[in-house]
Write a protein that holds these residues in place. Structure first.
Motif, PDB file in Angstrom:
ATOM      1  N   PRO A 114     -10.977  17.643  19.011  1.00 25.23           N
ATOM      2  CA  PRO A 114     -12.038  17.081  20.246  1.00 25.23           C
ATOM      3  C   PRO A 114     -12.412  15.616  19.912  1.00 25.23           C
ATOM      4  O   PRO A 114     -12.692  15.162  18.809  1.00 25.23           O
ATOM      5  CB  PRO A 114     -13.003  18.207  20.119  1.00 25.23           C
ATOM      6  N   GLU A 115     -12.423  15.039  21.335  1.00 22.65           N
ATOM      7  CA  GLU A 115     -12.870  13.675  21.228  1.00 22.65           C
ATOM      8  C   GLU A 115     -14.275  13.610  21.053  1.00 22.65           C
ATOM      9  O   GLU A 115     -15.138  14.353  21.541  1.00 22.65           O
ATOM     10  CB  GLU A 115     -12.546  12.893  22.543  1.00 22.65           C
ATOM     11  N   PRO A 116     -14.913  12.721  20.107  1.00 23.41           N
ATOM     12  CA  PRO A 116     -16.264  12.523  19.952  1.00 23.41           C
ATOM     13  C   PRO A 116     -16.903  12.049  21.280  1.00 23.41           C
ATOM     14  O   PRO A 116     -16.310  11.609  22.137  1.00 23.41           O
ATOM     15  CB  PRO A 116     -16.451  11.449  18.882  1.00 23.41           C
ATOM     16  N   ARG A 117     -18.206  12.300  21.260  1.00 24.91           N
ATOM     17  CA  ARG A 117     -18.906  11.993  22.505  1.00 24.91           C
ATOM     18  C   ARG A 117     -18.575  10.547  23.002  1.00 24.91           C
ATOM     19  O   ARG A 117     -18.650   9.613  22.155  1.00 24.91           O
ATOM     20  CB  ARG A 117     -20.416  12.107  22.187  1.00 24.91           C
ATOM     21  N   HIS A 118     -18.734  10.729  24.054  1.00 23.71           N
ATOM     22  CA  HIS A 118     -18.200   9.018  24.802  1.00 23.71           C
ATOM     23  C   HIS A 118     -19.493   8.752  25.742  1.00 23.71           C
ATOM     24  O   HIS A 118     -19.566   9.458  26.874  1.00 23.71           O
ATOM     25  CB  HIS A 118     -16.982   9.054  25.451  1.00 23.71           C
ATOM     26  N   GLN A 119     -19.865   7.977  25.876  1.00 25.26           N
ATOM     27  CA  GLN A 119     -21.005   7.212  26.756  1.00 25.26           C
ATOM     28  C   GLN A 119     -20.460   6.646  28.066  1.00 25.26           C
ATOM     29  O   GLN A 119     -19.462   5.831  27.633  1.00 25.26           O
ATOM     30  CB  GLN A 119     -21.918   6.411  26.059  1.00 25.26           C
ATOM     31  N   ILE A 120     -20.647   6.947  29.273  1.00 25.60           N
ATOM     32  CA  ILE A 120     -20.020   6.406  30.255  1.00 25.60           C
ATOM     33  C   ILE A 120     -20.826   5.808  30.890  1.00 25.60           C
ATOM     34  O   ILE A 120     -21.779   6.242  31.246  1.00 25.60           O
ATOM     35  CB  ILE A 120     -19.229   7.441  31.349  1.00 25.60           C
ATOM     36  N   PRO A 121     -20.704   4.382  31.030  1.00 23.91           N
ATOM     37  CA  PRO A 121     -21.691   3.476  31.842  1.00 23.91           C
ATOM     38  C   PRO A 121     -21.590   3.623  33.432  1.00 23.91           C
ATOM     39  O   PRO A 121     -20.583   3.979  33.879  1.00 23.91           O
ATOM     40  CB  PRO A 121     -21.103   1.983  31.584  1.00 23.91           C
ATOM     41  N   ILE A 122     -22.911   3.534  33.982  1.00 29.97           N
ATOM     42  CA  ILE A 122     -22.935   3.779  35.325  1.00 29.97           C
ATOM     43  C   ILE A 122     -22.642   2.233  36.112  1.00 29.97           C
ATOM     44  O   ILE A 122     -23.977   1.681  35.706  1.00 29.97           O
ATOM     45  CB  ILE A 122     -24.268   4.494  35.559  1.00 29.97           C
ATOM     46  N   ASN A 123     -22.172   2.109  36.876  1.00 29.75           N
ATOM     47  CA  ASN A 123     -22.218   0.761  37.817  1.00 29.75           C
ATOM     48  C   ASN A 123     -22.983   0.906  38.791  1.00 29.75           C
ATOM     49  O   ASN A 123     -23.015   1.881  39.565  1.00 29.75           O
ATOM     50  CB  ASN A 123     -20.680   0.306  37.894  1.00 29.75           C
TER      51      ASN A 123
END
Length: 123
Positions: A114-123
């Motif tokens: 499983p991929e580690p947690r990834h923060q997704i930026p909000i534009n």
């Protein structure tokens, strides 16, 4: 003792007439394992595919039904069956391995990390 060895009973024993055959699926830390019992089917009559997270096993032991033959006795059934199994985890497609020996199909499916947690930026 009278026993019925008719093709009807042979198919019922493995549920081929219901498009099913016995399958086990289990896992350890790194792999999923699928074992299918396919007696009487040669390796070249088995097709195994991975489609997304589904494992498909299809078999056909067609013995030349389309050829013109005159049968005087026919007890060996023609078997066609397909199972599609939803896998409980994502797998690494390129590392999947399978073997077929004595009517047992064994498939080893390495589980994807499983991929580690990834923060997704909000534009």
């Amino acid at each position: 003792m009278s026993r019925d060895f008719s093709p009807r009973n042979t198919q019922e024993a493995f549920n081929y007439s219901k498009n099913k055959f016995p399958v086990d699926m289990y896992s350890d830390k790194n792999n999923l394992y699928v074992t299918a019992q396919l007696p009487g089917v040669s390796k070249d009559k088995i097709n195994v595919e991975l489609i997304k997270n589904n494992l498909s096993i299809e078999l056909s032991n067609g013995n030349g039904q389309h050829e013109e033959k005159t049968y005087f006795l026919r007890e060996i059934p023609t078997i066609t069956a397909k199972r599609t199994i939803k896998l409980p985890a994502e797998v690494v497609f390129k590392d999947v391995k399978s073997t077929y020996d004595d009517g047992m199909l064994k498939i080893t499916l390495p589980m994807a990390k499983p991929e580690p947690r990834h923060q997704i930026p909000i534009n």
